[in-house]
Design an enzyme around this catalytic site. Structure first.
Site, PDB file in Angstrom:
ATOM      1  N   MET A  96       0.794  -1.220   0.000  1.00  0.00           N
ATOM      2  CA  MET A  96       0.000   0.000   0.000  1.00  0.00           C
ATOM      3  C   MET A  96       0.836   1.285   0.000  1.00  0.00           C
ATOM      4  O   MET A  96       0.453   2.288   0.572  1.00  0.00           O
ATOM      5  CB  MET A  96      -0.971  -0.018   1.195  1.00  0.00           C
ATOM      6  CG  MET A  96      -1.886  -1.228   1.205  1.00  0.00           C
ATOM      7  SD  MET A  96      -2.782  -1.520  -0.346  1.00  0.00           S
ATOM      8  CE  MET A  96      -4.186  -0.452  -0.103  1.00  0.00           C
ATOM      9  N   ARG A  97       1.975   1.226  -0.668  1.00  0.00           N
ATOM     10  CA  ARG A  97       2.770   2.445  -0.860  1.00  0.00           C
ATOM     11  C   ARG A  97       2.805   2.772  -2.346  1.00  0.00           C
ATOM     12  O   ARG A  97       2.820   1.854  -3.178  1.00  0.00           O
ATOM     13  CB  ARG A  97       4.211   2.238  -0.403  1.00  0.00           C
ATOM     14  CG  ARG A  97       4.402   2.185   1.082  1.00  0.00           C
ATOM     15  CD  ARG A  97       5.864   1.966   1.386  1.00  0.00           C
ATOM     16  NE  ARG A  97       6.694   3.091   0.979  1.00  0.00           N
ATOM     17  CZ  ARG A  97       7.005   4.110   1.758  1.00  0.00           C
ATOM     18  NH1 ARG A  97       6.567   4.158   2.997  1.00  0.00           N
ATOM     19  NH2 ARG A  97       7.767   5.092   1.317  1.00  0.00           N
ATOM     20  N   HIS A 115      -5.414  -5.416  -7.966  1.00  0.00           N
ATOM     21  CA  HIS A 115      -6.202  -4.263  -7.497  1.00  0.00           C
ATOM     22  C   HIS A 115      -7.678  -4.662  -7.424  1.00  0.00           C
ATOM     23  O   HIS A 115      -8.198  -5.301  -8.348  1.00  0.00           O
ATOM     24  CB  HIS A 115      -6.013  -3.076  -8.447  1.00  0.00           C
ATOM     25  CG  HIS A 115      -6.717  -1.853  -7.964  1.00  0.00           C
ATOM     26  ND1 HIS A 115      -6.221  -1.061  -6.947  1.00  0.00           N
ATOM     27  CD2 HIS A 115      -7.893  -1.300  -8.333  1.00  0.00           C
ATOM     28  CE1 HIS A 115      -7.064  -0.068  -6.717  1.00  0.00           C
ATOM     29  NE2 HIS A 115      -8.093  -0.197  -7.546  1.00  0.00           N
ATOM     30  N   THR A 147       3.047   0.663 -13.871  1.00  0.00           N
ATOM     31  CA  THR A 147       3.776   1.775 -14.484  1.00  0.00           C
ATOM     32  C   THR A 147       3.829   2.890 -13.437  1.00  0.00           C
ATOM     33  O   THR A 147       3.263   2.741 -12.345  1.00  0.00           O
ATOM     34  CB  THR A 147       3.070   2.263 -15.768  1.00  0.00           C
ATOM     35  OG1 THR A 147       1.720   2.595 -15.425  1.00  0.00           O
ATOM     36  CG2 THR A 147       3.068   1.203 -16.850  1.00  0.00           C
ATOM     37  N   ASP A 151      -2.058   2.642 -10.272  1.00  0.00           N
ATOM     38  CA  ASP A 151      -3.132   1.733 -10.714  1.00  0.00           C
ATOM     39  C   ASP A 151      -3.538   1.950 -12.171  1.00  0.00           C
ATOM     40  O   ASP A 151      -4.699   1.781 -12.537  1.00  0.00           O
ATOM     41  CB  ASP A 151      -4.370   1.877  -9.806  1.00  0.00           C
ATOM     42  CG  ASP A 151      -4.079   1.479  -8.359  1.00  0.00           C
ATOM     43  OD1 ASP A 151      -3.191   0.631  -8.149  1.00  0.00           O
ATOM     44  OD2 ASP A 151      -4.736   2.019  -7.460  1.00  0.00           O
TER      45      ASP A 151
HETATM   46  C1  GAR Z   1      -6.314  -6.664  -1.790  1.00  0.00           C
HETATM   47  O1  GAR Z   1      -7.701  -6.510  -1.957  1.00  0.00           O
HETATM   48  C2  GAR Z   1      -5.560  -5.926  -2.879  1.00  0.00           C
HETATM   49  O2  GAR Z   1      -6.204  -5.978  -4.125  1.00  0.00           O
HETATM   50  C3  GAR Z   1      -5.545  -4.529  -2.333  1.00  0.00           C
HETATM   51  O3  GAR Z   1      -5.282  -4.691  -0.968  1.00  0.00           O
HETATM   52  C4  GAR Z   1      -5.835  -5.930  -0.531  1.00  0.00           C
HETATM   53  C5  GAR Z   1      -4.761  -6.696   0.186  1.00  0.00           C
HETATM   54  O4  GAR Z   1      -5.272  -7.862   0.766  1.00  0.00           O
HETATM   55  N1  GAR Z   1      -4.581  -3.724  -2.999  1.00  0.00           N
HETATM   56  C6  GAR Z   1      -4.793  -2.471  -3.363  1.00  0.00           C
HETATM   57  O5  GAR Z   1      -5.800  -1.865  -3.102  1.00  0.00           O
HETATM   58  C7  GAR Z   1      -3.637  -1.822  -4.112  1.00  0.00           C
HETATM   59  N2  GAR Z   1      -4.103  -0.747  -4.905  1.00  0.00           N
HETATM   60  P1  GAR Z   1      -4.295  -9.047   1.146  1.00  0.00           P
HETATM   61  O6  GAR Z   1      -3.196  -8.416   2.009  1.00  0.00           O
HETATM   62  O7  GAR Z   1      -5.138  -9.971   1.949  1.00  0.00           O
HETATM   63  O8  GAR Z   1      -3.776  -9.643  -0.110  1.00  0.00           O
END
Ligand code: GAR
Length: 224
Positions: A96-97, A115, A147, A151
């Site tokens: 999430m960075r 995503h 990229t 997203d």
């Molecule tokens: C997932 O839903 C992933 O798609 C999202 O964070 C969650 C992580 O869950 N990622 C984003 O939103 C990135 N833009 P997880 O740690 O259980 O895999």
């Protein structure tokens, strides 16, 4: 035939629970898998996925930002840690960075992200809430090449579902997550098999440019 020597090596970056990382890891532990998860790296010391990865026998380490550390400096340290594994592919699985252009360039064409929306809809956070607020009938998940723009890299595969009447954010999120757990290992497998590639700044699938993302439902119909 895939052997341990020809198997792709994958580094997974996480920030939290790590359920997508575990889905990847489990698929990668099958004897006939085209890849194996080599290491898991978290930017947060308390990321629950770290312990889960270690329990599955995978190296898991923390590369956390230092107090006051600039984003570029952190990204350089992270890139060095990742490069130390010489990965075939780097996967952002709930990392999430926002990564700097320099990091993305360093791994151009071998960096995938999962995503929880049908990109280009709802980049960023709270995707399920936003889909519900917009009264979308269809929602889903995307795996895309990363990229420099958040997203926004070319999508490889998407999976969609019908939003149920009266469905809440949490339940919708769970159902989308279950789709993520299917499309992420698939995309990673294709990449490590050489079916999915990055050529001239674009994704290719089975040797042809991928103009639009593959759809899980189509792929399953043809038992790809
Ligand atoms: C997932 O839903 C992933 O798609 C999202 O964070 C969650 C992580 O869950 N990622 C984003 O939103 C990135 N833009 P997880 O740690 O259980 O895999």
């Amino acid at each position: 035939m895939i052997t341990a020597a020809t198997r792709g090596s994958v580094v997974v970056l996480i920030s939290g629970r790590g359920s997508n990382m575990l889905a990847l890891l489990r698929a990668g532990q099958r004897a006939d898998s085209a890849y194996a998860v080599r290491a898991v790296i978290a930017d947060k010391p308390d990321a629950a996925g770290l312990a889960a990865a270690r329990e599955s026998g995978v190296e898991a380490r923390i590369v956390a930002p230092l107090p006051g550390e600039a984003r570029d400096a952190y990204d350089r340290r992270l890139a060095a840690a990742v490069a130390g594994y010489s990965p075939t592919l780097v996967v952002l699985a709930g990392f999430m960075r926002i990564l700097s252009g320099a990091f993305v360039e360093a791994f151009e064409g071998r960096l995938l992200n999962v995503h929880p929306s049908l990109l280009p809809k709802y980049p960023g956070l709270h995707t399920h809430r936003r889909a519900l607020a917009a009264a979308d009938l269809i929602h889903g998940a995307t795996v895309h090449f990363v990229t420099a723009e958040l997203d926004a890299g070319p999508a490889v595969i998407q999976a969609q579902l019908e939003v149920r009447a009266g469905e809440g954010e949490e339940r919708l999120g769970e159902r989308v997550l279950a789709l993520e757990h299917r499309i992420l290992p698939l995309a990673v497998r294709w990449y490590c098999e050489g079916r999915l590639a990055w050529r001239g700044g674009r994704p290719c699938f089975d040797g042809a440019p991928l103009g639009a993302p593959l759809r899980l439902a189509d792929v399953e119909a043809f038992a790809c």
